[in-house]
Each structure stands twice: as C-alpha cells, then as structure tokens.
Design an enzyme around this catalytic site. Structure first.
Site, PDB file in Angstrom:
ATOM      1  N   THR A   1       0.853  -1.194   0.000  1.00  0.00           N
ATOM      2  CA  THR A   1       0.000   0.000   0.000  1.00  0.00           C
ATOM      3  C   THR A   1       0.888   1.244   0.000  1.00  0.00           C
ATOM      4  O   THR A   1       1.631   1.481   0.954  1.00  0.00           O
ATOM      5  CB  THR A   1      -0.903  -0.011   1.248  1.00  0.00           C
ATOM      6  OG1 THR A   1      -1.658  -1.217   1.231  1.00  0.00           O
ATOM      7  CG2 THR A   1      -1.837   1.189   1.277  1.00  0.00           C
TER       8      THR A   1
ATOM      9  N   CYS B   1      -3.287  -2.255   9.202  1.00  0.00           N
ATOM     10  CA  CYS B   1      -3.746  -1.553   8.000  1.00  0.00           C
ATOM     11  C   CYS B   1      -4.605  -0.323   8.269  1.00  0.00           C
ATOM     12  O   CYS B   1      -4.239   0.784   7.869  1.00  0.00           O
ATOM     13  CB  CYS B   1      -4.507  -2.525   7.111  1.00  0.00           C
ATOM     14  SG  CYS B   1      -3.515  -3.981   6.760  1.00  0.00           S
TER      15      CYS B   1
HETATM   16  C1  UGA Z   1      -8.094  -4.918   6.543  1.00  0.00           C
HETATM   17  C2  UGA Z   1      -9.155  -4.986   5.431  1.00  0.00           C
HETATM   18  O1  UGA Z   1     -10.327  -5.632   5.923  1.00  0.00           O
HETATM   19  C3  UGA Z   1      -8.620  -5.731   4.211  1.00  0.00           C
HETATM   20  O2  UGA Z   1      -9.577  -5.671   3.170  1.00  0.00           O
HETATM   21  C4  UGA Z   1      -7.329  -5.073   3.754  1.00  0.00           C
HETATM   22  O3  UGA Z   1      -6.770  -5.723   2.623  1.00  0.00           O
HETATM   23  C5  UGA Z   1      -6.325  -5.120   4.895  1.00  0.00           C
HETATM   24  O4  UGA Z   1      -6.879  -4.377   6.002  1.00  0.00           O
HETATM   25  C6  UGA Z   1      -5.027  -4.520   4.422  1.00  0.00           C
HETATM   26  O5  UGA Z   1      -5.002  -3.342   4.048  1.00  0.00           O
HETATM   27  O6  UGA Z   1      -4.037  -5.246   4.294  1.00  0.00           O
HETATM   28  P1  UGA Z   1      -7.322  -6.545   8.521  1.00  0.00           P
HETATM   29  O7  UGA Z   1      -6.562  -5.377   9.050  1.00  0.00           O
HETATM   30  O8  UGA Z   1      -6.638  -7.851   8.421  1.00  0.00           O
HETATM   31  O9  UGA Z   1      -7.872  -6.219   7.041  1.00  0.00           O
HETATM   32  O10 UGA Z   1      -8.561  -6.776   9.468  1.00  0.00           O
HETATM   33  P2  UGA Z   1     -10.134  -6.471   9.489  1.00  0.00           P
HETATM   34  O11 UGA Z   1     -10.842  -7.752   9.540  1.00  0.00           O
HETATM   35  O12 UGA Z   1     -10.534  -5.533   8.445  1.00  0.00           O
HETATM   36  O13 UGA Z   1     -10.275  -5.782  10.922  1.00  0.00           O
HETATM   37  C7  UGA Z   1      -9.604  -4.577  11.218  1.00  0.00           C
HETATM   38  C8  UGA Z   1     -10.021  -4.078  12.576  1.00  0.00           C
HETATM   39  O14 UGA Z   1     -11.361  -3.609  12.558  1.00  0.00           O
HETATM   40  C9  UGA Z   1      -9.967  -5.130  13.685  1.00  0.00           C
HETATM   41  O15 UGA Z   1      -9.382  -4.565  14.842  1.00  0.00           O
HETATM   42  C10 UGA Z   1     -11.423  -5.465  13.958  1.00  0.00           C
HETATM   43  O16 UGA Z   1     -11.652  -5.863  15.283  1.00  0.00           O
HETATM   44  C11 UGA Z   1     -12.087  -4.128  13.658  1.00  0.00           C
HETATM   45  N1  UGA Z   1     -13.509  -4.269  13.289  1.00  0.00           N
HETATM   46  C12 UGA Z   1     -13.872  -4.888  12.136  1.00  0.00           C
HETATM   47  C13 UGA Z   1     -14.491  -3.732  14.130  1.00  0.00           C
HETATM   48  O17 UGA Z   1     -14.183  -3.148  15.182  1.00  0.00           O
HETATM   49  N2  UGA Z   1     -15.808  -3.847  13.764  1.00  0.00           N
HETATM   50  C14 UGA Z   1     -16.184  -4.462  12.623  1.00  0.00           C
HETATM   51  O18 UGA Z   1     -17.405  -4.520  12.358  1.00  0.00           O
HETATM   52  C15 UGA Z   1     -15.195  -5.002  11.785  1.00  0.00           C
END
Ligand code: UGA
Length: 444
Positions: A121, A260
């Site tokens: 990124t 991310c």
């Molecule tokens: C995120 C994106 O979802 C991916 O699409 C992207 O490719 C990636 O970043 C990246 O740029 O490499 P990731 O960081 O692995 O992926 O995790 P997520 O599942 O998106 O969760 C991120 C954070 O948001 C976590 O702390 C999670 O607990 C929080 N979250 C997620 C919430 O608090 N509420 C939600 O409804 C969803």
C-alpha cells in the site's frame, strides 16, 4: 514466465503461495535468513489458516521456492511483485524505505525486460516515482514498467480472500502491462478492474479508509446509544436490511486495530494535508478510534477508583481473532495503563501470548486457560472476540472471579444470557447489567 515476489510478510507470502497454487512458477525473496529457513522447511512464519498446507503442497510440486539470493531471483524474473511493508512514520505518513530498498536491488540486478508490480500500500503517485527511480538506477539495458496491483486480503482469512477475491485491481499505464497482469490473474477467475496507476493506488486507501470510517461511525452511534438508552446491536441489525448499507463492519467495539486501518487512515489524511486538502471524514474516523480504545477503562472507572493491586483478568490480546498479530491491538495501550496504575494483570489469548511476551516479558502473568485467568480476579476486560471466549460458559465468571465485573469490548455475549448469569456486565452500545449485590462487595 518467472514470477518473483519480494517480501514474505502477509501480503508477499500469501500472494506468492496463491500464485503458485493457480499454476505459476514463483520464487519468494526475503532478506531475513531465519524466515527463509523456516519457509524452506514448509512452515509459515505467520499464523494464517491453510497457508502451511498450500505452502508445502506447492513447494513439493516444484512451483514455489524461497531464497535470500535476490540477485539470482531478480535476474531470472519476467515479473516481480513487491509486497514489503509500508509502516507508519512518526508523523503519520507512509514509510517507503523498504519499497525503495527493494526497488534499488531490482534495478541493480534485473537482466530481462521486467514488469514490476507494487502490491504494497503506497501513497498516490508512488508507482510513478518508483518507475523513475528504477530507471535511473538500472545496471543493464532492459525495459521496465511499474504497475499497481493493491492487495485486499484480511488477516486470518488471507488465503481465502486471495483465492476468492472480491476483485483484482490493476493500475497500469500501458496496454502491455495491463494484459500481462490480466493473464497472470485469469486462473483466479475473479472480477478484474483495470485503471491507471494513481486510481489503483487510491482504490486501496479509499477502500480501507471507508471500512475504518464505517467502524468509527458505528462506534460513534454506539456511544450515543449508551446515552439515549438504545441498543447498538438492534440498531445495526435494523440498518443492515438496507442493501446500500449492508450487514458487514457494523460491529461496535473498542475500535479498529491491525497493521492496516490505523496506518492507512493516517497516511491518507497526511497526504491530503500535504496536498492542501482536509479529508474531514477520515480525520473524524481517526479521532473516534483513538478515544474508543479506552472506552472500557473509562466505564470501569465508575466502579473502581483505582486498579492498584487489583487482579485484572484480560481475555484476548490480538487486534482481532484468527491472527497472532498485535499491531495496534487495543489490548496493548490498555494493559500499559493498567500496569502503570499498579494492577496485577493476568492475560489469556489462544495464540497471541508469544508475541505479547516480546512486549511484556515479565510484567504480565500469562495463563493457559480462561478459567485460570479469571481465578480470584477483581475485574475482567475482554479485548478480542475469540470463539473460545464467545462460547464460554457464563457461569465461569461468577464461579472463578472474586467479584464478577466484566467489561466486554467486543460484545461477545447475548444480553439475555448475561441477564441470568449473576455478573456485572458492561459492553459497548448496549445496556449494562448490574447486580447490585456484587457491586456492594467491591465498593465498600
Ligand atoms: C483490513 C481490510 O479488511 C482488508 O480488506 C485489507 O486488505 C487489509 O486491512 C489490508 O489493508 O491489508 P485486517 O486489518 O486484516 O484487514 O482486518 P479487518 O478484519 O478488516 O479488521 C480490522 C479491525 O477492525 C480489527 O481490529 C477489527 O476488530 C475491527 N472491526 C472490524 C471492528 O471493530 N468492527 C467491525 O465490524 C469489523
């Protein structure tokens, strides 16, 4: 066609393994010898479902190899994917040191015309700069072009997300580059969206920042729900039937973490300010998230004047379930605060403990089970919604804890169940469940 992937972190390694899985010949390069040694033994250095299995399968089939010898790998390459990290600088901007270090090695060693594909990124305009940089530093008389191909995998579902991606974004300035990348991705059988490089770079930031904004929005509404006595889960459920809103990323909690969202929101905000534009929505998402991290402790302060000498049970350390990654995990600043205040912190996480030990080797008491962690505890904080935690028997809190005060930052339990469990329970954006009798024991 020889493909090389530079970097064996989440993006690089999963990309390399999945490209081999669909039939390509792939070499993965990293400058850390230990990592390469582990990978050559068929073991992934990161915790990611199905990765080991595909790694072994494709290595044994001769389609996938790992090396630190970048000179040999790059000199034989037709296409090189760059999947190294772009961490956050002190000021919030993206640190491109690794990307440029790899670009220099590529420029010095390629011996054939080569397409360089940036998966990392990077801020808008970086692909152009990398192309110029490589051309300026080329050792041999070869043609190079740089294309953007951002990655959308999430940790914990990285292999699944790559093999069944929602879309593949290709940003290139020439037809040849677009065609070459399109044919590499054809076997994945997923929608391919083509555009110029700058737009592709922006798609990545805009997508991550939109999701971060969605989380901060629902957290903001959750905080208001607490004030006006509404229930965020019912609110989110009611909203989700509108297909324009959808039912994903509407889980309220103690904010987003990971490698991310925090970095990509800050990087785009920084970039916009550099360009003289204030990206107000993203700025708000960052601000809401910063405050949200300490939401549980703030709630707990109403019941506990201090955490000094209290036994504090912590369930969940990683930034989300399904990963051992602790980057920007809300557990870290919260535990720091508790330790500074003199609390005796006992923590449990199904996979995150070895990494947490690198931050707090002795200060935190690490436990092997939820039961042990809760034993005689004065208060419990839940920072990660692991299934094991969500599925635990609620009577464990009452049975094990000295005083069953539970602060749940991920809304792990159904309020109806909690109602009959005899615990004092506080979650995010939902009514608290207070057991007056238990409370008396602590405050008097
Ligand atoms: C995120 C994106 O979802 C991916 O699409 C992207 O490719 C990636 O970043 C990246 O740029 O490499 P990731 O960081 O692995 O992926 O995790 P997520 O599942 O998106 O969760 C991120 C954070 O948001 C976590 O702390 C999670 O607990 C929080 N979250 C997620 C919430 O608090 N509420 C939600 O409804 C969803």
């Amino acid at each position: 066609m020889n493909i090389t992937v530079a970097g064996t972190g989440y993006v690089g390694l999963v990309t390399g393994v999945c490209l081999a899985e669909v039939g390509h010949q792939v070499t993965c390069v990293d400058n850390v010898q230990d990592k390469i040694d582990i990978l050559n033994k068929g073991v992934s250095p990161i915790y990611e479902p199905n990765l080991d299995e595909l790694l072994i399968k494709n290595s044994q089939a001769g389609k996938l190899s790992f090396t630190t010898d970048f000179q040999d790998a790059y000199s034989r390459s037709d296409i090189i994917f760059i999947g190294v990290g772009t961490p956050e600088n002190e000021d919030g901007s993206a640190n491109l040191n690794y990307v440029y270090a790899v670009s220099y090695q590529i420029a010095q060693t390629i011996e054939k015309n080569c397409l360089i594909v940036v998966k990392s990124t990077v801020p808008i305009g970086t692909n152009e700069k990398i192309e110029l940089f490589i051309k300026e530093n080329l050792k041999n008389d070869v043609k190079v072009e740089v294309a953007s191909n951002p990655e959308f995998l999430a940790q914990g579902t990285a292999v699944k997300d790559t093999l069944n991606a929602s879309r593949i974004v290709i940003g290139a300035e020439s037809k040849e580059a677009t065609q070459a990348l399109t044919s590499i991705y054809e076997p994945f059988n997923q929608p391919i969206v083509t555009m110029n490089r700058r737009s592709a770079e922006m798609v990545k930031y805009a997508s991550n920042d939109f999701l971060a904004l969605k989380i901060s929005f629902i957290n903001d509404i959750a905080n208001l729900c607490e004030v006006v006595n509404a229930n965020i889960e019912d609110v989110a459920a009611g909203m989700s039937y509108d297909k324009r809103i959808g039912d994903k990323f509407l889980n309220a909690g103690i904010g987003y973490g990971g490698s991310c969202f925090p970095k990509d929101t800050k990087a785009l905000h920084w970039l916009s300010e550099e360009e003289g534009y204030v990206l107000r929505t993203v700025k708000a998402a960052i601000e809401v998230n910063e405050k949200q991290k300490f939401k549980l402790i703030k709630k707990a302060r109403k019941d506990f004047r201090t955490f000094k000498d209290l036994k504090v049970a912590v369930l969940g350390l990683t930034f989300k379930p399904g990963t051992d990654d602790l980057r920007e995990a809300p557990a870290i600043p919260n535990i720091r605060l508790l330790l500074n205040e003199g609390a005796k912190v006992h923590a449990y996480d199904p996979v995150g403990i070895p990494n947490f030990k690198k931050i707090y080797p002795t200060e935190v008491h690490y436990e092997l089970s939820i039961e042990e962690t809760l034993k005689e505890a004065d208060v419990c904080f839940i920072f990660t919604e692991w299934n094991e935690i969500k599925q635990m028997d609620l009577s464990t809190f009452k049975r094990q804890m000295k005083n069953p005060f539970v602060y749940d930052g991920r809304n792990c339990f159904d309020l109806k169940q909690v109602n009959n469990s005899g615990i004092n329970y506080y979650s995010i954006g939902r009514p608290s469940i207070n057991n007056y009798f238990v409370k008396q024991k602590v405050l008097i």
